[in-house]
Design a protein around this motif. Structure first.
Motif, mmCIF file in Angstrom:
data_model
loop_
_atom_site.group_PDB
_atom_site.id
_atom_site.type_symbol
_atom_site.label_atom_id
_atom_site.label_comp_id
_atom_site.label_asym_id
_atom_site.label_seq_id
_atom_site.Cartn_x
_atom_site.Cartn_y
_atom_site.Cartn_z
ATOM 1 N N ILE A 430 0.858 -1.179 0.000
ATOM 2 C CA ILE A 430 0.000 0.000 0.000
ATOM 3 C C ILE A 430 0.896 1.231 0.000
ATOM 4 O O ILE A 430 1.784 1.363 0.847
ATOM 5 C CB ILE A 430 -0.947 0.016 1.202
ATOM 6 N N TRP A 431 0.677 2.098 -0.977
ATOM 7 C CA TRP A 431 1.436 3.339 -1.118
ATOM 8 C C TRP A 431 0.596 4.480 -0.543
ATOM 9 O O TRP A 431 -0.565 4.647 -0.900
ATOM 10 C CB TRP A 431 1.745 3.591 -2.590
ATOM 11 N N ILE A 432 1.197 5.277 0.371
ATOM 12 C CA ILE A 432 0.489 6.385 1.010
ATOM 13 C C ILE A 432 1.152 7.698 0.600
ATOM 14 O O ILE A 432 2.358 7.875 0.801
ATOM 15 C CB ILE A 432 0.498 6.264 2.542
ATOM 16 N N HIS A 433 0.361 8.594 0.039
ATOM 17 C CA HIS A 433 0.911 9.861 -0.436
ATOM 18 C C HIS A 433 1.254 10.792 0.717
ATOM 19 O O HIS A 433 0.875 10.579 1.869
ATOM 20 C CB HIS A 433 -0.070 10.555 -1.386
ATOM 21 N N GLY A 434 1.969 11.861 0.407
ATOM 22 C CA GLY A 434 2.288 12.891 1.383
ATOM 23 C C GLY A 434 1.087 13.763 1.674
ATOM 24 O O GLY A 434 0.020 13.612 1.106
ATOM 25 N N GLY A 435 1.265 14.705 2.559
ATOM 26 C CA GLY A 435 0.164 15.579 2.924
ATOM 27 C C GLY A 435 0.431 16.232 4.267
ATOM 28 O O GLY A 435 1.572 16.609 4.528
ATOM 29 N N PRO A 436 -0.545 16.325 5.179
ATOM 30 C CA PRO A 436 -1.897 15.836 4.945
ATOM 31 C C PRO A 436 -2.578 16.683 3.879
ATOM 32 O O PRO A 436 -2.298 17.868 3.747
ATOM 33 C CB PRO A 436 -2.583 16.004 6.308
ATOM 34 N N GLY A 437 -3.419 16.055 3.113
ATOM 35 C CA GLY A 437 -4.133 16.780 2.081
ATOM 36 C C GLY A 437 -3.596 16.575 0.693
ATOM 37 O O GLY A 437 -4.024 17.236 -0.240
ATOM 38 N N GLY A 438 -2.645 15.683 0.487
ATOM 39 C CA GLY A 438 -2.137 15.409 -0.849
ATOM 40 C C GLY A 438 -3.078 14.493 -1.613
ATOM 41 O O GLY A 438 -4.222 14.254 -1.224
ATOM 42 N N GLN A 439 -2.570 13.944 -2.702
ATOM 43 C CA GLN A 439 -3.379 13.044 -3.523
ATOM 44 C C GLN A 439 -2.464 12.193 -4.388
ATOM 45 O O GLN A 439 -1.524 12.707 -5.007
ATOM 46 C CB GLN A 439 -4.326 13.849 -4.422
ATOM 47 N N SER A 440 -2.700 10.897 -4.418
ATOM 48 C CA SER A 440 -2.047 10.039 -5.406
ATOM 49 C C SER A 440 -2.786 10.211 -6.721
ATOM 50 O O SER A 440 -4.008 10.060 -6.779
ATOM 51 C CB SER A 440 -2.076 8.572 -4.963
ATOM 52 N N ARG A 441 -2.031 10.515 -7.786
ATOM 53 C CA ARG A 441 -2.634 10.861 -9.062
ATOM 54 C C ARG A 441 -2.075 9.964 -10.156
ATOM 55 O O ARG A 441 -1.005 9.363 -10.006
ATOM 56 C CB ARG A 441 -2.354 12.327 -9.402
ATOM 57 N N THR A 442 -2.819 9.863 -11.252
ATOM 58 C CA THR A 442 -2.296 9.132 -12.391
ATOM 59 C C THR A 442 -1.065 9.861 -12.923
ATOM 60 O O THR A 442 -0.904 11.062 -12.741
ATOM 61 C CB THR A 442 -3.355 9.015 -13.494
ATOM 62 N N GLY A 443 -0.206 9.135 -13.578
ATOM 63 C CA GLY A 443 1.021 9.719 -14.097
ATOM 64 C C GLY A 443 2.210 8.860 -13.728
ATOM 65 O O GLY A 443 2.166 8.044 -12.802
ATOM 66 N N TYR A 444 3.291 9.067 -14.433
ATOM 67 C CA TYR A 444 4.466 8.222 -14.268
ATOM 68 C C TYR A 444 5.110 8.414 -12.900
ATOM 69 O O TYR A 444 5.421 9.527 -12.491
ATOM 70 C CB TYR A 444 5.485 8.545 -15.353
ATOM 71 N N ASN A 445 5.304 7.314 -12.189
ATOM 72 C CA ASN A 445 5.980 7.305 -10.904
ATOM 73 C C ASN A 445 6.973 6.148 -10.920
ATOM 74 O O ASN A 445 6.578 4.988 -10.820
ATOM 75 C CB ASN A 445 4.968 7.125 -9.766
ATOM 76 N N PRO A 446 8.266 6.433 -11.063
ATOM 77 C CA PRO A 446 9.240 5.347 -11.196
ATOM 78 C C PRO A 446 9.342 4.467 -9.963
ATOM 79 O O PRO A 446 9.665 3.285 -10.082
ATOM 80 C CB PRO A 446 10.555 6.081 -11.481
ATOM 81 N N VAL A 447 9.084 5.026 -8.766
ATOM 82 C CA VAL A 447 9.094 4.192 -7.556
ATOM 83 C C VAL A 447 8.056 3.086 -7.702
ATOM 84 O O VAL A 447 8.345 1.898 -7.500
ATOM 85 C CB VAL A 447 8.798 5.045 -6.306
ATOM 86 N N ILE A 448 6.850 3.468 -8.069
ATOM 87 C CA ILE A 448 5.766 2.492 -8.196
ATOM 88 C C ILE A 448 5.998 1.573 -9.385
ATOM 89 O O ILE A 448 5.886 0.340 -9.268
ATOM 90 C CB ILE A 448 4.416 3.224 -8.308
ATOM 91 N N GLN A 449 6.331 2.135 -10.543
ATOM 92 C CA GLN A 449 6.473 1.300 -11.741
ATOM 93 C C GLN A 449 7.578 0.267 -11.587
ATOM 94 O O GLN A 449 7.437 -0.875 -12.042
ATOM 95 C CB GLN A 449 6.733 2.181 -12.965
ATOM 96 N N HIS A 450 8.667 0.621 -10.933
ATOM 97 C CA HIS A 450 9.750 -0.342 -10.733
ATOM 98 C C HIS A 450 9.286 -1.493 -9.839
ATOM 99 O O HIS A 450 9.552 -2.677 -10.141
ATOM 100 C CB HIS A 450 10.958 0.353 -10.110
ATOM 101 N N LEU A 451 8.584 -1.178 -8.759
ATOM 102 C CA LEU A 451 8.128 -2.241 -7.865
ATOM 103 C C LEU A 451 7.089 -3.127 -8.549
ATOM 104 O O LEU A 451 7.104 -4.354 -8.386
ATOM 105 C CB LEU A 451 7.561 -1.643 -6.580
ATOM 106 N N VAL A 452 6.183 -2.517 -9.307
ATOM 107 C CA VAL A 452 5.181 -3.311 -10.027
ATOM 108 C C VAL A 452 5.859 -4.193 -11.062
ATOM 109 O O VAL A 452 5.516 -5.376 -11.223
ATOM 110 C CB VAL A 452 4.135 -2.386 -10.688
#
Length: 652
Positions: A430-452
């Motif tokens: 489970i990936w948790i974005h920064g904030g408080p008040g941020g948002q995980s958004r569509t778009g290229y994220n190498p941290v996520i894409q590499h792990l996937v």
């Protein structure tokens, strides 16, 4: 230059920036691999992944991707001002509109240099840089002969560009007089002589400046749910701000900017809707009317330099939807065929003959385009993704929703690895974005894409309190941090366990900044997750709130309204701070930290690691001596990414 990107819809921009982070300092980083910089503690080398029916790629390959920032077109419509991290550190380039010529303008090997704009009538450049990630940004001029002028010298000040006054002057905001507040200065574009035009003694934020320099829009925070906008006429001898947003109850207002003719202020408000809609305030009649509406937050409205085009950005379910309108005809501008993805960083040439922008998608980093308006196609100038990576092997996210403990529907982005199936279940994070008040958004994220790509499912949860889903959802976590929002993360795990391609007993949690806090809260206050990866997360809320940087002073009360006042709420803040509950952490933890971080101090991570070690639980620590709140150097990002993967392979 106008650069159109999604912005917050609540007024306290600083509040989001407190603990929001794009872990890589802009989620599309990398280039040719560099030697990893020395960290204070470096984890074991990652193990080799098993062969799959498609290609697995290394962290070095994902970070061989080039990242770009800036798209301003110069005065004669011949060149772009772009920053690239091709050398490992962001530097400036002069790029021809056909993309065939990339002329280096700076050669920094240490601090990231980021573009601001060209001068209006020549090829001098404004840029900004801090020192080792300390966030004390200065504003610089790069002269045509290569000479660099620091416009805002000093050891402890922070400065920001405010905009142009025609082609003869420009505005700069600086907190040099009082570290708590930003004053506004006008600089001569030739001599750089400056004049103080607004001394901020009342805790306002300068939110917008009219093109003629006469009017300022000022924002004043009351709480994280309520603020006001004021109009200041600099020709008024009394210099008295006029309150233009009287209201009852809690309402947030965001200044988008003045119309080009200086007759209207365009602002966002959630007064009559769950979402922020656009209104115009007429400076002559002093009346506000609805300007534009959408089914989601209108996050930005801006105009081309010649006022021919209006650009509207809408934050639609974690993606940015852009509309460009011809103001002469009222019709939308028909863009040429482009790859799927979000448009970012839109800039017009002075005569609106050319449009530059980036296109970004889950499986493709931001690529720079230039379009001669009216042509059948746009010219792509960059190949951001490493040529050795096949985009078809990367994963597009799916927007999903699940019910939390109290029935509230929680939105999330789900990434399913190519390897995953009912017959081949995969571990998940489970990936948790920064904030408080941020948002995980569509778009290229190498941290996520590499792990996937390496076979880990990822669920990027937009827990209650996230931006973009209406004001009710946004405020559901007020004074409930580490409690109700943490349960959203736990119920995200339950959602993953309902999928027949997820290994239900191998689920971890990770995140940066506020996401790092919720990661540590999950490890200290629940027994749900096999491991946690804490990337510069807050662990002691009392200390964090007592040591906020002085330039956040105008947002202090707003910050306290959301998180708590350490003088009054100390007991609750200690109760939700993982540092005071290190004895409860029973599962392995990886902590990653920048030594120069001004938001989450290194001592936070030092003490958390010591507390976990004392408990006899496996803990690994990577400390970067040359980074702040977010890792801007490629070598460090590669080191961190390999640490994430090695830790997951070892314990998940």
């Amino acid at each position: 230059m106008k650069s159109y990107q999604v912005q917050r819809t609540r007024s306290s921009v600083i509040l989001l920036s407190l603990l929001t982070v794009s872990i890589l300092a802009g989620c599309e980083k990398a280039t040719a691999p560099a030697e990893p910089a020395a960290a204070a503690v470096v984890t074991a080398e990652p193990t080799t992944t098993k062969a799959a029916v498609f290609a697995n790629y290394s962290a070095e390959q994902f970070y061989a991707t080039r990242s770009y920032q800036g798209s301003a077109i110069n005065h004669n419509g011949q060149s772009l001002l772009v920053a690239s991290d091709e050398t490992g550190v962001f530097n400036l380039y002069r790029v021809s509109l056909d993309g065939k010529s990339w002329q280096p303008l700076t050669t920094s090997t240490t601090d990231a240099i980021l573009p601001v704009d060209w001068f209006p009538k020549d090829d001098r450049v404004l840029y900004t840089a801090d020192q080792g990630g300390n966030e004390l940004h200065h504003l610089y001029v790069l002269e045509a002969d290569g000479k660099v002028v620091d416009l805002t010298p000093g050891d402890k000040l922070k400065a920001m560009f405010g905009g142009w006054l025609g082609d003869t002057a420009f505005f700069v905001m600086s907190n040099e007089r009082d570290p708590k507040f930003f004053d506004l200065y006008q600089y001569d574009a030739k001599t750089y002589a400056r004049t103080l035009v607004y001394q901020n003694k009342e805790g306002f934020e300068v939110a917008a400046i009219s093109d003629d320099g006469r009017y300022l829009a000022l924002s004043k925070e009351r709480t994280n749910a309520d603020n006001n906008l004021y109009l200041l006429d600099l020709q008024d001898p009394t210099k008295t701000p006029l309150h233009i947003t009287p209201h009852d109850g809690n309402v947030t207002f965001t200044a988008h900017g003045f119309s080009r003719d200086g007759k209207q202020l365009i602002f966002g408000s959630d007064q009559s809707s769950e979402f922020s809609q656009a209104f115009s305030y007429d400076l002559a009649s002093k009346q506000s009317v609805v300007y534009q509406q959408a089914d989601w937050d209108i996050s930005y409205i801006g105009f081309s330099k010649d006022n021919k085009y209006k650009v509207t950005a809408v934050n639609a379910d974690a993606s940015t939807k852009i509309q460009i309108t011809d103001q002469n005809t009222g019709q939308p501008l028909q863009l040429p065929k482009l790859p799927d993805g979000d448009l970012r960083g839109i800039s017009f040439s002075a005569d609106s003959q050319y449009l530059s922008f980036y296109v970004n998608a889950d499986n493709s980093p931001s690529n720079l385009y230039v379009w001669k308006i009216g042509d059948a196609s746009a010219n792509r100038l960059t190949q951001a993704l490493d040529s050795n990576i096949n985009e078809n092997n990367l994963v597009m996210s799916e927007v999903v929703r699940f019910a939390s403990f109290d029935g509230v529907q929680i939105p999330a982005l789900l990434y399913q690895p190519k390897q995953a199936s009912a017959n081949s279940r995969v571990p998940a994070v489970i990936w948790i974005h920064g904030g408080p008040g941020g948002q995980s958004r569509t778009g290229y994220n190498p941290v996520i894409q590499h792990l996937v790509n390496q076979g880990y499912a990822v669920l990027a949860v937009n827990n209650r309190g996230s931006t973009g889903y209406g004001k009710t959802f946004f405020h559901l976590d007020d004074l409930k941090h580490g409690e109700d929002d943490l349960q959203d993360i736990v119920y995200g795990k339950k959602y993953l366990q309902s999928l027949n391609w997820v290994a239900t007993d191998r689920i971890g949690v990770m995140g940066g900044s506020y996401g790092g806090y919720l990661t540590m809260a999950a490890m200290a206050f629940t027994d749900e997750f096999k491991l946690g990866i804490n990337i510069f997360g807050v662990t002691n809320w009392v200390r964090t709130l007592e040591s906020i940087p002085p330039w956040w002073e105008s947002f202090r009360e707003s910050l306290y309204a959301e998180l708590g006042d350490p003088a009054k709420d100390g007991e609750r803040l200690r109760r939700i701070s993982p540092l005071f509950h290190g004895d409860k952490v029973k599962k392995p933890v990886l902590v990653v930290q920048g030594a120069n971080d001004p938001r989450v101090l290194q001592v936070e991570s030092d003490e958390m690691v010591a507390a976990i070690k004392k408990n006899g639980v496996p803990v690994e620590y990577v400390l970067f001596p040359d980074e702040g709140h977010g890792f801007v150097k490629k070598a460090n990002r590669i080191t961190a990414q390999n640490a994430y993967l090695a830790f997951l392979q070892k314990y998940l």
